[in-house]
Write an enzyme that holds these catalytic residues in place. Structure first.
Site, PDB file in Angstrom:
ATOM      1  N   GLU A   1       0.810  -1.216   0.000  1.00 21.55           N
ATOM      2  CA  GLU A   1       0.000   0.000   0.000  1.00 21.55           C
ATOM      3  C   GLU A   1       0.845   1.270   0.000  1.00 21.55           C
ATOM      4  OE1 GLU A   1      -2.651  -3.264   1.288  1.00 21.55           O
ATOM      5  OE2 GLU A   1      -0.605  -2.638   1.832  1.00 21.55           O
TER       6      GLU A   1
ATOM      7  N   HIS B   1     -10.075  -5.320   9.885  1.00 20.52           N
ATOM      8  CA  HIS B   1     -10.712  -5.167   8.573  1.00 20.52           C
ATOM      9  C   HIS B   1     -12.078  -4.482   8.687  1.00 20.52           C
ATOM     10  CE1 HIS B   1      -7.809  -8.421   7.938  1.00 20.52           C
ATOM     11  NE2 HIS B   1      -7.844  -8.127   6.639  1.00 20.52           N
TER      12      HIS B   1
END
Length: 335
Positions: free
Chosen positions: A71, A140
């Site tokens: 990322e 998450h």
């Protein structure tokens, strides 16, 4: 939670939330050759929730690009691409993983226009899903939008329905500055009307989703629908709530919230994110400053407790503010 968007539905008025995003991406890519999409598994797989499915075969691998699981690298690449004339749309698989993009987004993208005296801009969008509802656990399921709303130079959007997802994403992609586009993963399958000739939606404008005279409830994202259910319960007992969907968290529609407060004289702010130091705290503080004379009761906030998001379905359900919690908070304000 994997599903396949049926792209042939684009000529119809009703779309799923995921399809509306897909349509906005496709139209922006058709209109502007500098727009491209990249991220983990966004090409053939269409991302973890199938939102970008079908775009790779339509636009080719140069404009729909799969990336390694990195990322930080992806975010820095987006900043560089935006600075050199492209309009990248980066997908970060879960908002929790935005933690790995912070230097590029917070220290570079958000500050470039200021540091270069307005001579350059960073027209990039970071799309990322947040929130619970699918029992994905504490790494998450977080709602981290308040982090980014705190940074000058960033815009933060969080649409609650397919039409707003479509219209706000089109505005985000054409915006000259970096935008964090937050999608609640529990909404991807939601259906709603998106006219064939739907237009872009101005960033920074709230939407009144219900009219009332007894108290104002301000919210955004998936919580809008929980608030609407609560408002129906309240109406059965004679309490009419004025419900505002912020849609845009940074900038937020201060004038719309103040106008609602002037009408109802009571304010409740609800969001799925942790209540402490959240979006609701900023709104409450600001309305306490400029709307103090309008208040007939203290401003109230309702959000998640100050603990990580539980994995167990029963615990996650208790963790998220529900309609009954909102009803209780509203009744307490109106007592």
């Amino acid at each position: 939670m994997m599903f396949t968007p049926r792209l042939e539905l684009f000529d119809m008025a009703e779309l799923r939330y995921a399809h509306a995003i897909n349509r906005a991406l496709a139209e922006c890519m058709e209109e502007d050759s500098t727009v491209f999409v990249f991220g983990e598994d966004v090409a053939d797989a269409g991302g973890p929730f199938g939102v970008t499915r079908g775009l790779a075969s339509r636009f080719g691998e140069d404009r729909i690009r799969d990336t390694p699981i990195s990322e930080a690298t992806m975010a820095n690449a987006a900043v560089g691409a935006a600075l050199t004339g492209l309009r990248p749309v980066l997908e970060i698989m879960f908002m929790d993983f935005m933690t790995l993009t912070m230097d590029a987004v917070v220290n570079q993208a958000a500050k470039a226009r200021y540091m270069f005296g307005g001579q350059t801009s960073v027209p990039m969008v970071v799309r990322t899903p947040h929130g619970g509802g699918i029992n994905a656990g504490p790494q998450h399921s977080q709602c981290l939008e308040a982090w980014f709303a705190h940074i000058p130079g960033l815009k933060v959007l969080c649409p609650s329905n397919p039409a707003d997802a479509y219209g706000l994403l089109k505005s985000a992609i054409t915006d000259p500055d970096p935008v964090i586009f937050v999608e609640n993963k529990a909404l991807y399958a939601m259906k709603g009307e998106v006219p064939e000739e739907a237009a872009s939606i101005e960033i920074g404008k709230a939407l009144q989703v219900r009219k009332g005279e007894d108290l104002s409830i301000v919210t955004y994202g998936a919580t809008v629908h929980t608030v609407k259910r609560a408002a129906e319960i309240l109406a059965d007992s004679g309490i009419e709530a004025d419900v505002l969907d912020l849609r845009s968290i940074q900038p937020w529609d201060e004038s719309a919230v103040l106008a609602s407060l002037r009408k109802t004289h009571r304010l409740l702010i609800v969001h799925e994110a942790v209540e402490a130091f959240g979006v609701g705290a900023e709104i409450a503080a600001r309305m306490g400053d400029i709307g103090f004379d309008e208040l007939d009761a203290p401003i109230s906030r309702l959000g998640a407790p100050f603990v990580p998001v539980p994995f167990a379905p029963s615990l996650e359900q208790q963790y998220q503010p529900g309609a009954d919690d909102i009803v209780a908070a509203a009744r307490n304000l109106c007592a």
